[in-house]
Design a protein around this motif. Structure first.
Motif, PDB file in Angstrom:
ATOM      1  N   ASP A  13      -5.897   8.829   0.171  1.00  0.00           N
ATOM      2  CA  ASP A  13      -5.443   9.860  -0.722  1.00  0.00           C
ATOM      3  C   ASP A  13      -5.674  11.103  -0.020  1.00  0.00           C
ATOM      4  OD1 ASP A  13      -4.504  11.326  -2.912  1.00  0.00           O
ATOM      5  OD2 ASP A  13      -6.366  10.804  -4.065  1.00  0.00           O
ATOM      6  N   ALA A  14      -5.074  11.828   0.781  1.00  0.00           N
ATOM      7  CA  ALA A  14      -5.112  13.141   1.418  1.00  0.00           C
ATOM      8  C   ALA A  14      -3.773  13.071   2.199  1.00  0.00           C
ATOM      9  CB  ALA A  14      -6.248  12.726   2.674  1.00  0.00           C
ATOM     10  N   ASP A  15      -3.576  14.437   2.779  1.00  0.00           N
ATOM     11  CA  ASP A  15      -2.470  14.895   3.320  1.00  0.00           C
ATOM     12  C   ASP A  15      -2.457  14.238   4.880  1.00  0.00           C
ATOM     13  OD1 ASP A  15      -3.159  17.406   5.316  1.00  0.00           O
ATOM     14  OD2 ASP A  15      -4.292  17.530   3.163  1.00  0.00           O
ATOM     15  N   LEU A  16      -1.364  14.448   5.727  1.00  0.00           N
ATOM     16  CA  LEU A  16      -1.264  13.980   6.685  1.00  0.00           C
ATOM     17  C   LEU A  16      -2.367  14.862   8.114  1.00  0.00           C
ATOM     18  CD1 LEU A  16       0.253  11.814   8.796  1.00  0.00           C
ATOM     19  CD2 LEU A  16       1.966  13.707   9.213  1.00  0.00           C
ATOM     20  N   HIS A  99      -4.159   3.101  16.570  1.00  0.00           N
ATOM     21  CA  HIS A  99      -4.221   3.729  15.338  1.00  0.00           C
ATOM     22  C   HIS A  99      -3.317   4.614  14.820  1.00  0.00           C
ATOM     23  CE1 HIS A  99      -8.796   3.691  16.550  1.00  0.00           C
ATOM     24  NE2 HIS A  99      -8.283   3.766  17.837  1.00  0.00           N
ATOM     25  N   HIS A 100      -2.531   4.104  13.810  1.00  0.00           N
ATOM     26  CA  HIS A 100      -1.281   4.773  13.342  1.00  0.00           C
ATOM     27  C   HIS A 100      -1.455   5.319  11.901  1.00  0.00           C
ATOM     28  CE1 HIS A 100       1.377   2.987  16.525  1.00  0.00           C
ATOM     29  NE2 HIS A 100       0.707   1.953  16.506  1.00  0.00           N
ATOM     30  N   ILE A 101      -0.668   6.538  11.970  1.00  0.00           N
ATOM     31  CA  ILE A 101      -1.052   6.986  10.383  1.00  0.00           C
ATOM     32  C   ILE A 101       0.551   7.368  10.110  1.00  0.00           C
ATOM     33  CG2 ILE A 101      -3.295   7.798  10.430  1.00  0.00           C
ATOM     34  CD1 ILE A 101      -2.194  10.580  11.012  1.00  0.00           C
ATOM     35  N   GLU A 102       0.858   7.375   8.768  1.00  0.00           N
ATOM     36  CA  GLU A 102       2.235   7.704   8.058  1.00  0.00           C
ATOM     37  C   GLU A 102       2.173   8.174   6.865  1.00  0.00           C
ATOM     38  OE1 GLU A 102       6.388   5.176   7.321  1.00  0.00           O
ATOM     39  OE2 GLU A 102       4.843   4.128   8.420  1.00  0.00           O
ATOM     40  N   GLU A 103       2.780   9.377   6.677  1.00  0.00           N
ATOM     41  CA  GLU A 103       2.831   9.999   5.203  1.00  0.00           C
ATOM     42  C   GLU A 103       3.635   9.060   4.312  1.00  0.00           C
ATOM     43  OE1 GLU A 103       2.416  14.377   4.089  1.00  0.00           O
ATOM     44  OE2 GLU A 103       3.867  13.979   5.440  1.00  0.00           O
ATOM     45  N   GLN A 104       2.913   8.572   3.032  1.00  0.00           N
ATOM     46  CA  GLN A 104       3.693   7.807   2.416  1.00  0.00           C
ATOM     47  C   GLN A 104       3.508   8.415   0.863  1.00  0.00           C
ATOM     48  OE1 GLN A 104       2.782   3.648   2.559  1.00  0.00           O
ATOM     49  NE2 GLN A 104       3.999   3.360   4.265  1.00  0.00           N
ATOM     50  N   GLU A 105       4.300   7.990  -0.078  1.00  0.00           N
ATOM     51  CA  GLU A 105       4.055   8.311  -1.529  1.00  0.00           C
ATOM     52  C   GLU A 105       2.607   7.868  -1.710  1.00  0.00           C
ATOM     53  OE1 GLU A 105       5.585   7.533  -5.894  1.00  0.00           O
ATOM     54  OE2 GLU A 105       7.252   7.738  -4.354  1.00  0.00           O
ATOM     55  N   GLY A 106       1.842   8.935  -2.357  1.00  0.00           N
ATOM     56  CA  GLY A 106       0.458   8.630  -2.663  1.00  0.00           C
ATOM     57  C   GLY A 106      -0.349   8.621  -1.647  1.00  0.00           C
ATOM     58  N   GLY A 107      -0.173   9.352  -0.349  1.00  0.00           N
ATOM     59  CA  GLY A 107      -0.997   9.600   0.700  1.00  0.00           C
ATOM     60  C   GLY A 107      -0.668   9.115   2.104  1.00  0.00           C
ATOM     61  N   VAL A 108      -1.638   8.642   2.803  1.00  0.00           N
ATOM     62  CA  VAL A 108      -1.215   8.625   4.247  1.00  0.00           C
ATOM     63  C   VAL A 108      -1.732   6.991   4.555  1.00  0.00           C
ATOM     64  CG1 VAL A 108      -1.887   8.933   6.561  1.00  0.00           C
ATOM     65  CG2 VAL A 108      -1.777  10.739   4.860  1.00  0.00           C
ATOM     66  N   LEU A 109      -0.922   6.266   4.947  1.00  0.00           N
ATOM     67  CA  LEU A 109      -0.919   4.758   5.381  1.00  0.00           C
ATOM     68  C   LEU A 109      -1.530   4.864   6.789  1.00  0.00           C
ATOM     69  CD1 LEU A 109      -1.014   1.810   4.752  1.00  0.00           C
ATOM     70  CD2 LEU A 109       1.300   1.686   5.646  1.00  0.00           C
TER      71      LEU A 109
END
Length: 157
Positions: A13-16, A99-109
């Motif tokens: 629950d945070a921004d990219l 290590h991957h991150i992707e913005e999604q509804e509800g935060g960052v996966l």
């Protein structure tokens, strides 16, 4: 020789930008590693920003408190998307961690994908069945909670 993959995901629950700034700062490795692992970064002048080619050295005590040198190289990095570290010296015959991150509804996966090969051939395969895979689960469960706490504390204040 046995080869394994280990995958963990977490919705943060945070921004990219905030997630990227946290996970791409090598100094935060200690924050997300259980204390009992005896994890200490031994690299000098490491800084707070990762780059391709960066070498990071640590001392870690993964088994019976025995200090083990671990050296990884950041082999690839794409800003606010992913980075890959590979073991150069350490306890595994092979270690490749995406290590991957992707913005999604509800935060960052955030997705961690580890491809690894224990040392010692058949003995390593037995060790993986008996404790290595369980230890990875335990460490990443700790990381999940540490990341969750870090971002909850940041939002609180």
């Amino acid at each position: 020789m046995a080869f394994y993959q280990f995958r963990k995901t977490q919705l943060i629950d945070a921004d990219l930008n905030s997630v990227w700034n946290f996970i791409s700062n090598p100094q935060n490795l200690k924050v997300i590693t259980p204390d009992y692992m005896g994890f200490d970064i031994t690299s000098k002048n490491l800084g707070n920003e990762m780059y391709a080619g960066m070498i990071i050295s640590y001392i870690v005590k993964p088994v019976l408190g025995i200090p083990t040198q671990w050296v990884t190289e950041i082999t690839q990095i794409k800003d606010k998307s992913f980075f890959i570290d590979e073991q150069r010296i350490g306890p595994y015959a092979m270690w490749h961690h995406q290590h991957h991150i992707e913005e999604q509804e509800g935060g960052v996966l955030m997705t961690d994908l580890i491809s690894y090969q224990p040392p010692l051939g058949v003995l390593g395969a037995v060790a993986n069945s008996l404790f290595i895979r369980n230890k990875l689960n335990e460490i990443f469960d700790y990381r999940f909670k540490a990341v969750e706490k870090y971002f909850a504390d940041k939002q609180a204040g």
